[in-house]
Design a protein around this motif. Structure first.
Motif, mmCIF file in Angstrom:
data_model
loop_
_atom_site.group_PDB
_atom_site.id
_atom_site.type_symbol
_atom_site.label_atom_id
_atom_site.label_comp_id
_atom_site.label_asym_id
_atom_site.label_seq_id
_atom_site.Cartn_x
_atom_site.Cartn_y
_atom_site.Cartn_z
ATOM 1 N N VAL A 1 -4.322 -4.167 -3.421
ATOM 2 C CA VAL A 1 -3.644 -5.276 -3.385
ATOM 3 C C VAL A 1 -4.360 -6.673 -3.546
ATOM 4 C CG1 VAL A 1 -2.163 -6.632 -1.686
ATOM 5 C CG2 VAL A 1 -2.133 -4.091 -1.408
ATOM 6 N N ILE B 1 0.732 -6.225 -6.909
ATOM 7 C CA ILE B 1 -0.066 -4.928 -7.224
ATOM 8 C C ILE B 1 -0.456 -4.765 -8.644
ATOM 9 C CG2 ILE B 1 0.715 -3.858 -4.971
ATOM 10 C CD1 ILE B 1 2.603 -2.395 -6.963
ATOM 11 N N THR C 1 -3.312 -4.294 -17.779
ATOM 12 C CA THR C 1 -2.593 -4.432 -16.400
ATOM 13 C C THR C 1 -1.893 -5.626 -16.270
ATOM 14 O OG1 THR C 1 -4.788 -3.540 -15.686
ATOM 15 C CG2 THR C 1 -3.347 -4.484 -13.872
ATOM 16 N N GLU D 1 0.789 -1.330 0.144
ATOM 17 C CA GLU D 1 -0.162 -0.085 -0.112
ATOM 18 C C GLU D 1 0.919 1.302 0.016
ATOM 19 O OE1 GLU D 1 -4.071 -1.624 2.218
ATOM 20 O OE2 GLU D 1 -2.334 -0.775 3.371
ATOM 21 N N SER E 1 3.671 5.615 -6.131
ATOM 22 C CA SER E 1 4.004 5.404 -7.373
ATOM 23 C C SER E 1 2.502 5.401 -8.158
ATOM 24 C CB SER E 1 4.632 4.038 -7.592
ATOM 25 O OG SER E 1 5.713 3.674 -6.939
ATOM 26 N N GLU E 2 1.520 6.400 -7.694
ATOM 27 C CA GLU E 2 0.325 6.560 -8.135
ATOM 28 C C GLU E 2 0.227 6.437 -9.395
ATOM 29 O OE1 GLU E 2 -1.714 9.814 -6.498
ATOM 30 O OE2 GLU E 2 -1.539 8.971 -4.310
ATOM 31 N N VAL F 1 0.199 2.725 -11.155
ATOM 32 C CA VAL F 1 -0.664 1.612 -10.475
ATOM 33 C C VAL F 1 -2.149 2.001 -11.112
ATOM 34 C CG1 VAL F 1 -1.937 1.119 -8.455
ATOM 35 C CG2 VAL F 1 0.542 1.623 -8.268
ATOM 36 N N MET G 1 2.349 1.802 -3.660
ATOM 37 C CA MET G 1 1.121 2.001 -4.457
ATOM 38 C C MET G 1 1.081 3.603 -4.243
ATOM 39 S SD MET G 1 -1.592 -0.810 -4.981
ATOM 40 C CE MET G 1 -2.170 -0.873 -3.026
ATOM 41 N N ARG G 2 1.133 4.265 -2.989
ATOM 42 C CA ARG G 2 0.921 5.493 -2.769
ATOM 43 C C ARG G 2 2.134 6.457 -3.467
ATOM 44 N NH1 ARG G 2 -1.597 3.890 2.188
ATOM 45 N NH2 ARG G 2 0.576 3.975 3.427
ATOM 46 N N ASP H 1 -6.074 1.126 -6.955
ATOM 47 C CA ASP H 1 -5.247 0.981 -5.478
ATOM 48 C C ASP H 1 -5.818 -0.172 -4.845
ATOM 49 O OD1 ASP H 1 -3.961 1.794 -3.251
ATOM 50 O OD2 ASP H 1 -5.541 3.371 -2.630
ATOM 51 N N VAL I 1 -0.249 -2.983 -11.960
ATOM 52 C CA VAL I 1 0.472 -2.008 -12.566
ATOM 53 C C VAL I 1 0.181 -1.918 -14.229
ATOM 54 C CG1 VAL I 1 2.701 -1.367 -13.109
ATOM 55 C CG2 VAL I 1 2.262 -2.612 -10.991
#
Length: 348
Positions: free
Chosen positions: A187, A196, A219, A172, A178-179, A182, A175-176, A185, A198
């Motif tokens: 997992v 995650i 994705t 988490e 590398s917004e 991603v 992900m924050r 948001d 991507v």
């Protein structure tokens, strides 16, 4: 009884009426095998068992065999040394033991008035209660093992929960940071590993191992390098958990195997009691009378009788001569009564 007599009496249909009162496949099988008896001692014992069951039901002393599966396959596997049972199979055998011992308790409380029924359950070993309790403490109703099934299992699952939470927090946070790379948001899990989502055109922004793509290809599910070691540790813990689960199940199987003779007695007792109770239900549904049969010279004498199973009913004395010819007075065929009920006719 020959096939012609059975067909004339509609014996299969009569058995079907009795089968309605059976609660288990074992009881149904006994009803399906039901035939008239011609041995006096066997007949008297069968009638006595039915009479005792009828009286117990009137006094509210009943037993229930609900949701019991046919135990033959589980018992056969239990006979194989070294074989381990699945958790649901262990639960089924424990349920069999529990319901057999519950019936035993109900009958033994009335054993003075129910000697024939008491004879069926008296030899059931009390150890069946203990094994039932141990199984209930370790296996949940759905078949999963309770965390408290063993101290080691509790420790392993605590570690798994701690590590899952740690991995989730790490992903988490990533992900924050590398917004832009991603897709969602969220997992998720691929191949039993935390990953995650991507964006496919941003894969280079997050270093790691790809575990597949979405159906659209937009994705990629990536396991970042920073959580690979933790995921490996989690996999190792899950394997340790599986080994501990197998150890617990094998130990429970061995406990059941030690009580194999008692479990076989429990299955036999349930089959007999369910069969007898199905006849008592038939007795209640058709307002039957249990006959008293005795030897009089070379004759059998029946008072206020039904047939031995009991399919025929009469309120007058019926005698069986030495040639064993039955004469039923004021008898009524249950199928005729059933048809009258179905059509709304009066039963007189």
């Amino acid at each position: 009884m020959n096939d012609q007599a059975s067909h004339t009496l509609e014996f299969d249909q009569l058995r079907a009426l009795v089968r309605r009162g059976a609660q288990t496949s074992m009881g149904c099988a006994r009803v399906d095998a039901l035939v008239p008896l011609d041995a006096l001692e066997e007949l008297q014992k069968a009638l006595a068992a039915s009479a005792e069951c009828v009286q117990l039901r009137k006094r509210g002393a009943t037993w229930s065999f609900s949701e019991l599966r046919e135990p033959a396959e589980a018992i056969a596997r239990l006979r194989v040394e070294g074989a381990s049972l699945e958790p649901l199979t262990i639960l089924e055998l424990a349920q069999l033991c529990e319901q057999a011992m519950s019936a035993r308790a109900a009958i033994m409380a009335e054993r003075e008035e129910s000697p024939v029924l008491a004879e069926i359950v008296a030899s059931l070993p009390r150890e069946l209660n203990s094994i039932t309790a141990r199984v209930a403490n370790k296996i949940l109703p759905g078949g999963d093992l309770d965390d408290r099934a063993s101290p080691e299992l509790a420790r392993i699952r605590h570690e798994i929960a701690r590590l899952r939470s740690s991995i989730t927090r790490s992903l988490e946070n990533l992900m924050r940071r590398s917004e832009e790379a991603v897709q969602d948001d969220l997992v998720t899990i691929r191949n039993d590993r935390f990953v995650i989502p991507v964006k496919a055109d941003h894969r280079g922004h997050i270093k790691g191992v790809a575990h597949g793509f979405s159906s659209s290809g937009a994705t990629a599910f990536v396991e970042p390098l920073e959580t690979i070691d933790a995921n490996n540790e989690l996999q190792s813990l899950r394997e340790t958990e599986e080994r501990e689960i197998y150890r617990i199940l094998f130990a429970l199987t061995e406990e059941l195997r030690l009580q194999l003779a008692g479990i076989e007695k429990a299955a036999d007792a349930i089959a007999k009691l369910d069969f007898i109770n199905s006849k008592a239900v038939f007795h209640q549904n058709f307002n039957c009378v249990i006959p008293e049969v005795s030897m009089a010279g070379q004759s059998f004498v029946r008072d206020s009788s039904v047939s031995s199973n009991p399919f025929k009913r009469t309120t007058s004395q019926t005698e069986v001569s030495s040639t064993r010819v039955l004469e039923f007075l004021e008898a009524r065929h249950p199928l005729l009564e059933e048809n009258l009920r179905a059509s709304g006719g009066a039963v007189v």
